[in-house]
Design an enzyme around this catalytic site. Structure first.
Site, PDB file in Angstrom:
ATOM      1  N   ASN A   2     -18.913   4.661  32.392  1.00 26.91           N
ATOM      2  CA  ASN A   2     -17.735   4.161  31.709  1.00 26.91           C
ATOM      3  C   ASN A   2     -17.622   2.647  31.895  1.00 26.91           C
ATOM      4  OD1 ASN A   2     -16.853   5.780  34.192  1.00 26.91           O
ATOM      5  ND2 ASN A   2     -14.979   4.654  33.870  1.00 26.91           N
ATOM      6  N   ASP A   3     -16.542   2.136  32.430  1.00 30.09           N
ATOM      7  CA  ASP A   3     -16.283   0.689  32.352  1.00 30.09           C
ATOM      8  C   ASP A   3     -17.427  -0.214  32.811  1.00 30.09           C
ATOM      9  OD1 ASP A   3     -13.885   2.039  32.212  1.00 30.09           O
ATOM     10  OD2 ASP A   3     -13.034   1.123  34.005  1.00 30.09           O
ATOM     11  N   GLN A  19     -19.428   1.589  35.869  1.00 30.88           N
ATOM     12  CA  GLN A  19     -18.980   2.857  36.425  1.00 30.88           C
ATOM     13  C   GLN A  19     -19.978   3.940  36.034  1.00 30.88           C
ATOM     14  OE1 GLN A  19     -15.567   3.592  38.181  1.00 30.88           O
ATOM     15  NE2 GLN A  19     -16.669   1.731  38.752  1.00 30.88           N
ATOM     16  N   TRP A  62     -14.350   2.291  42.144  1.00 33.57           N
ATOM     17  CA  TRP A  62     -13.851   2.118  40.784  1.00 33.57           C
ATOM     18  C   TRP A  62     -13.980   0.670  40.335  1.00 33.57           C
ATOM     19  CZ3 TRP A  62      -8.848   5.630  40.291  1.00 33.57           C
ATOM     20  CH2 TRP A  62      -9.265   6.974  40.372  1.00 33.57           C
ATOM     21  N   SER A  63     -13.418   0.413  39.153  1.00 40.70           N
ATOM     22  CA  SER A  63     -13.714  -0.847  38.469  1.00 40.70           C
ATOM     23  C   SER A  63     -13.245  -2.101  39.198  1.00 40.70           C
ATOM     24  CB  SER A  63     -13.107  -0.811  37.069  1.00 40.70           C
ATOM     25  OG  SER A  63     -13.869   0.082  36.305  1.00 40.70           O
ATOM     26  N   GLU A 183      -4.776  -0.512  32.730  1.00 36.66           N
ATOM     27  CA  GLU A 183      -6.086  -0.486  33.378  1.00 36.66           C
ATOM     28  C   GLU A 183      -6.851  -1.748  32.975  1.00 36.66           C
ATOM     29  OE1 GLU A 183      -7.172   4.112  34.005  1.00 36.66           O
ATOM     30  OE2 GLU A 183      -7.553   3.451  31.978  1.00 36.66           O
ATOM     31  N   ASP A 216      -3.865   3.163  29.470  1.00 37.08           N
ATOM     32  CA  ASP A 216      -4.326   4.490  29.858  1.00 37.08           C
ATOM     33  C   ASP A 216      -3.753   5.569  28.933  1.00 37.08           C
ATOM     34  OD1 ASP A 216      -5.618   6.342  31.401  1.00 37.08           O
ATOM     35  OD2 ASP A 216      -4.049   6.470  32.919  1.00 37.08           O
TER      36      ASP A 216
HETATM   37  C1  FRU Z   1     -10.796   2.985  33.131  1.00 35.48           C
HETATM   38  C2  FRU Z   1     -10.767   3.533  34.541  1.00 35.48           C
HETATM   39  C3  FRU Z   1     -10.315   2.487  35.531  1.00 35.48           C
HETATM   40  C4  FRU Z   1     -10.895   2.971  36.822  1.00 35.48           C
HETATM   41  C5  FRU Z   1     -12.221   3.548  36.370  1.00 35.48           C
HETATM   42  C6  FRU Z   1     -12.680   4.756  37.149  1.00 35.48           C
HETATM   43  O1  FRU Z   1     -11.680   3.659  32.291  1.00 35.48           O
HETATM   44  O2  FRU Z   1      -9.940   4.683  34.608  1.00 35.48           O
HETATM   45  O3  FRU Z   1      -8.920   2.279  35.576  1.00 35.48           O
HETATM   46  O4  FRU Z   1     -11.078   1.945  37.757  1.00 35.48           O
HETATM   47  O5  FRU Z   1     -12.062   3.897  35.012  1.00 35.48           O
HETATM   48  O6  FRU Z   1     -13.957   5.154  36.735  1.00 35.48           O
END
Ligand code: FRU
Length: 515
Positions: A2-3, A19, A62-63, A183, A216
């Protein structure tokens, strides 16, 4: 994946962390995966840079972002998800600065550096995604972190002299009612005079700031252009807010958790965003992966000062091959014209349209101010006045499947309004995918300007840039007939009036090297 996390250029090498769940293409405990590149196109994967190892990040790393500290020392600030997903901010630094790939990272023994306490009132389950830090006029570092209190989304501000001891500011840098959790916030300066990038701490005359948040609740990103007062530590948007139907977005399709960085070697600011799937989890597991990064985009402030402009990084053009040009043409109403001779499943297309007469433009109903709704009601197959005209990409031979990226021009109150759409409703004969149609208004005057469209196609990914990058729409599609050599590209006009196509160039795209 993801991010995107902590993008940077260091000693001529681009780094992208992201991520990633090593357990499979499903949600899970995230690590910071790591890849490097010298051209933002071809990539070398490395071992993950940070993985859960401590109580404060045992549920995931996380991010977060990278800041280059004095002495040319990169530092990562990331969110640790601890017990009960309690979130706190942590520091990691390269083990060996003479390794240009920065393979090994060491967590600070002082972690966590920013955490909720009984005294500071922070909501521990909504406190994540630190930005790149910047220096204020008093020499102290600043960083913002996404959060919320009840339904109020906010960017909590912290300051530090040494990057290790951080103090929470009394007021958030910015907040907005009823927006839910913010986020992946991003705050950065843009030049009001030149289309160049600026380093994160730059401020002063002819500098504007952009604040972006990922909401979010809706999984959409919004940004505003405004003024950051580095003495008062406040950010005031010039107009609009981070979440309204008329709010500005980087991308009106699938694009989330994005982050920019300053490319100091090329004086540009580059945006990375994550494109999630529109398929089922079962299909993701079958294909073995889920989530991709969008092609990086250079971004700058538009001449109007009111919005950003984005364009795929120039380096992506290295992948172009076998150029096909369509001679200057008039496309009559009701025409579908194939562009032959390219690998249509992996292509880069640039086209511009010229509309000589706008007499037949449909009237824009006062209620028609939601572009996505307009595009869904008036899809590519709904005949119009001026438009729909554009491209049919990822199309099967008999047009059983196609994704339509197009424009439609309306007569508004006292000006013409250009709508840009990406219509996925016919993208696949399979029905289990999300085929939502996306739409955006495009701030172009169709009487005096050509309407340009660039679309980058990569099998399931369709990234479109309207008006030279003033509005962007990214979509995911999963055709069953329009695959590989069975994929075609067309120009179409389903309006009542002919449109000129003074220029169309399309390229087959080579594969990037990703290992
Ligand atoms: C956004 C998020 C962030 C978090 C990460 C976790 O997509 O939910 O807020 O840090 O992904 O993977």
């Amino acid at each position: 994946m993801n991010d995107p996390n902590g993008p940077m250029i260091y000693k001529g090498i681009y780094h992208l962390f992201y991520q990633y769940n090593p357990q499979g293409p499903v949600p899970g405990h995230k690590v910071w995966a790591h890849s490097t590149s010298t051209d933002l196109v071809n990539w070398t994967p490395h071992v993950p840079a940070i993985v859960p190892s401590q109580e404060y990040d045992l549920n995931g790393c996380w991010s977060g972002s990278v800041t280059i500290l004095p002495g040319y020392k990169p530092a990562i600030l990331y969110t640790g998800a601890g017990p009960q997903k309690k979130q706190a901010q942590n520091l990691a630094a390269p083990k060996n600065l003479s390794d240009p790939y920065l393979i090994e990272w060491v967590k600070s023994p002082r972690n966590p550096l920013m955490a909720s306490t009984a005294a500071n009132g922070i909501n521990a389950s909504s406190f994540r995604d630190p930005t790149t830090a910047w220096v204020g006029p008093d020499g102290r570092w600043r960083v913002i972190i996404g959060s919320k209190r009840d339904r109020m989304g906010m960017a909590i501000l912290y300051r530090s002299r040494d990057f290790v001891r951080w103090t929470k500011a009394r007021r958030p840098l910015h907040s907005a009612d009823d927006t839910g959790m913010w986020e992946c916030p991003d705050l950065f300066p843009v030049s009001a005079r030149f289309p160049v990038g600026l380093d994160s701490s730059v401020n002063g005359p002819n500098v504007k700031h952009v604040l972006k948040v990922s909401l979010d609740d809706t999984k959409h990103e919004y940004y505003t252009v405004g003024t950051y007062d580095s003495r008062a530590d406040t950010y005031v948007p010039d107009e609009g807010s981070v979440d309204s139907d008329s709010g500005l977005r980087y991308d009106y399709g699938k694009f989330y958790g994005s982050k920019t960085f300053f490319d100091s070697e090329n004086n540009r600011r580059i945006l990375w965003g994550w494109i999630n799937e529109s398929s089922t989890v079962d299909d993701d597991i079958k294909k073995g992966w889920s989530g991709v990064m969008a092609i990086p985009r250079t971004l700058w402030l538009d001449k109007s000062g009111k919005q950003l402009v984005q364009w795929p990084i120039l380096e992506i053009e290295k992948l172009r091959t076998n150029q096909v040009d369509l001679p200057n043409k008039l496309i009559e109403a009701g025409t579908v014209l194939e562009v032959p001779g390219i690998t249509a499943a992996q292509a880069d297309v640039e086209v511009s349209f010229e509309v000589k007469e706008l007499e037949k433009a449909e009237a824009l109903e006062p209620a028609g101010t939601n572009p996505q709704m307009l595009c869904s009601q008036k899809g590519a197959s709904a005949k119009g006045g001026v438009g729909p005209f554009g491209l049919l990409v990822m199309a099967s031979k008999g047009l059983e499947e196609y994704t339509a990226v197009f424009f439609r021009i309306f007569k508004g109150q006292n000006k013409y309004v250009v709508l840009m759409c990406s219509d996925q409703s016919r993208s696949s004969l399979k029905n289990c995918n999300d085929k939502t149609t996306y739409g955006a208004f495009l701030d172009v005057d169709p009487l005096h300007e050509k309407l340009s469209l660039r679309t980058l196609i990569d099998h399931s990914i369709v990234e479109s840039f309207g008006g030279g990058g003033k509005s962007c729409i990214t979509a995911r599609v999963y055709p069953v007939l329009a695959v590989r050599d069975g994929t075609h590209l067309h120009v179409f006009n389903n309006g009542a009036q002919s449109v000129g196509v003074p220029k169309l160039s399309a390229w087959s795209m080579k594969k990037a090297r990703i290992n």
